[in-house]
Design an enzyme around this catalytic site. Structure first.
Site, PDB file in Angstrom:
ATOM      1  N   HIS A   1       0.857  -1.193   0.000  1.00 41.17           N
ATOM      2  CA  HIS A   1       0.000   0.000   0.000  1.00 41.17           C
ATOM      3  C   HIS A   1       0.901   1.254   0.000  1.00 41.17           C
ATOM      4  CE1 HIS A   1      -3.234   2.707   1.075  1.00 41.17           C
ATOM      5  NE2 HIS A   1      -4.092   1.727   1.203  1.00 41.17           N
TER       6      HIS A   1
ATOM      7  N   TYR B   1      -4.314  -4.678  10.715  1.00 33.57           N
ATOM      8  CA  TYR B   1      -4.817  -5.466   9.603  1.00 33.57           C
ATOM      9  C   TYR B   1      -6.324  -5.639   9.728  1.00 33.57           C
ATOM     10  CZ  TYR B   1      -3.565  -7.256   5.148  1.00 33.57           C
ATOM     11  OH  TYR B   1      -3.435  -7.377   3.779  1.00 33.57           O
TER      12      TYR B   1
ATOM     13  N   GLY C   1       0.343  -5.092   1.668  1.00 36.64           N
ATOM     14  CA  GLY C   1      -0.888  -5.317   0.920  1.00 36.64           C
ATOM     15  C   GLY C   1      -0.666  -6.036  -0.404  1.00 36.64           C
TER      16      GLY C   1
END
Ligand code: YXS
Length: 276
Positions: free
Chosen positions: A81, A155, A125
């Site tokens: 991410h 998470y 991610g």
């Protein structure tokens, strides 16, 4: 083989958006190439939007299987991410509507099988992105690191289910608690990847496997994928358990540690977590 095409659409300013995803079709095999190496292919909102529209376009164009890859020879397949786009503290960093979560569901719900063709290192991610694909083929030197604990992120339940389904609860705990880059040989043993091959054989091996899928009955392959999707969604959660999970997660993304994790990355310094 058709030429690589790339989704560009005029941004608000009228200038064409940067092309972070290249799209190509060869017979019934579609390929999406992640193409933002100067930011280590990190999953920015724009890149993820282009990835989702690439999936839609390939399915509409009638492919039977999709290969998701980076450009040949990358050291980092994806750095996960885009940390600069993680929300500020007190907002859920991985909520249901987050672009990453939307992308992961889009891949799992994609009508045709998606194969992740991996070389180099995979982070955060992007590991979940690979987990959401139907198969992973990686080079012998690849590694996979699950990083939320390193950054201070709680998470989320659907993400943990992906890993429990793929590698079992103990290996999943080790990946998440240590945030250690897991070598592909281990990832292979614990089921994270379908195959690992020498780097110079990755492309041939992957497209040979894609070709086998592409020539099978498309309706049957799609129906089987849809059933796998429904059967692997994880155990039903009662309402109280779901609310309890949210409460556990909210304590973390409301914490000073979450802010410290992101800030330390931006400051290019090790984080100092205080457990508050
Ligand atoms: O300084 P410049 O502008 O050149 O940019 C640097 C990095 O800041 C940038 N970059 C990233 N930018 C945003 N988000 C990222 N995830 C990200 N990763 C890297 O890319 C430029 C080159 O990075 P640099 O200098 O660190 O390269 P390196 O070769 O020394 O190190 C490569 C890595 C991948 C080991 C290193 O960049 C790294 O550790 N990146 C962060 C990997 C990571 O922790 N990803 C998880 C992101 S959070 C996430 O995915 C989920 C929310 S979770 O954590 O919950 O799973």
């Amino acid at each position: 083989m058709s030429q690589p095409t790339s989704p560009t659409s005029p941004a608000a300013s009228g200038a064409a958006e940067p092309t972070y995803i290249l799209r190509k079709i060869d017979g019934r095999i579609g390929t999406l190439t992640i193409n933002h190496e100067d930011k280590l292919n990190c999953l920015s909102h724009l890149l993820m939007d282009q990835l989702m529209s690439g999936l839609e376009q390939l399915v509409q164009e009638g492919v039977n299987v999709i290969v998701l890859r980076a450009n040949p020879g990358v050291k980092v397949w994806s750095a996960g991410h885009d940390i600069n786009e993680l929300p500020e503290p007190r907002r859920d960093p991985l909520s249901y509507g987050d672009p990453l979560e939307t992308l992961l569901r889009r891949i799992q719900d994609c009508e045709v099988p998606v194969i992740a063709m991996v070389e180099g290192t995979v982070w955060g991610g992007a590991c979940d992105l690979c987990c959401s694909c139907d198969m992973v083929i990686a080079t012998d030197g690849s590694t996979f690191a699950m990083t939320p604990a390193k950054i201070g992120i709680p998470y989320n339940a659907s993400g943990l289910i992906h890993f429990i389904n793929h590698i079992g609860v103990n290996k999943a705990k080790e990946m998440f608690f240590t945030a250690r880059p897991t070598p592909v040989t281990e990832a292979w043993n614990n089921g994270f990847v379908n195959h690992h091959v020498p780097a110079d054989d990755l492309e041939r091996f992957t497209y040979d496997l894609a070709g086998r899928i592409a020539k099978n009955a498309p309706l049957a392959v799609r129906a089987i994928k849809a059933q796998f999707r429904l059967l692997t969604r994880g155990a039903l959660l009662d309402a109280e358990t779901a609310e309890r999970i949210q409460a556990i997660r909210r304590k973390v993304y409301d914490s000073a540690d979450y802010a410290e994790g992101i800030q330390s990355f931006k400051d290019k310094r090790p984080p100092v977590f205080r457990g508050v």
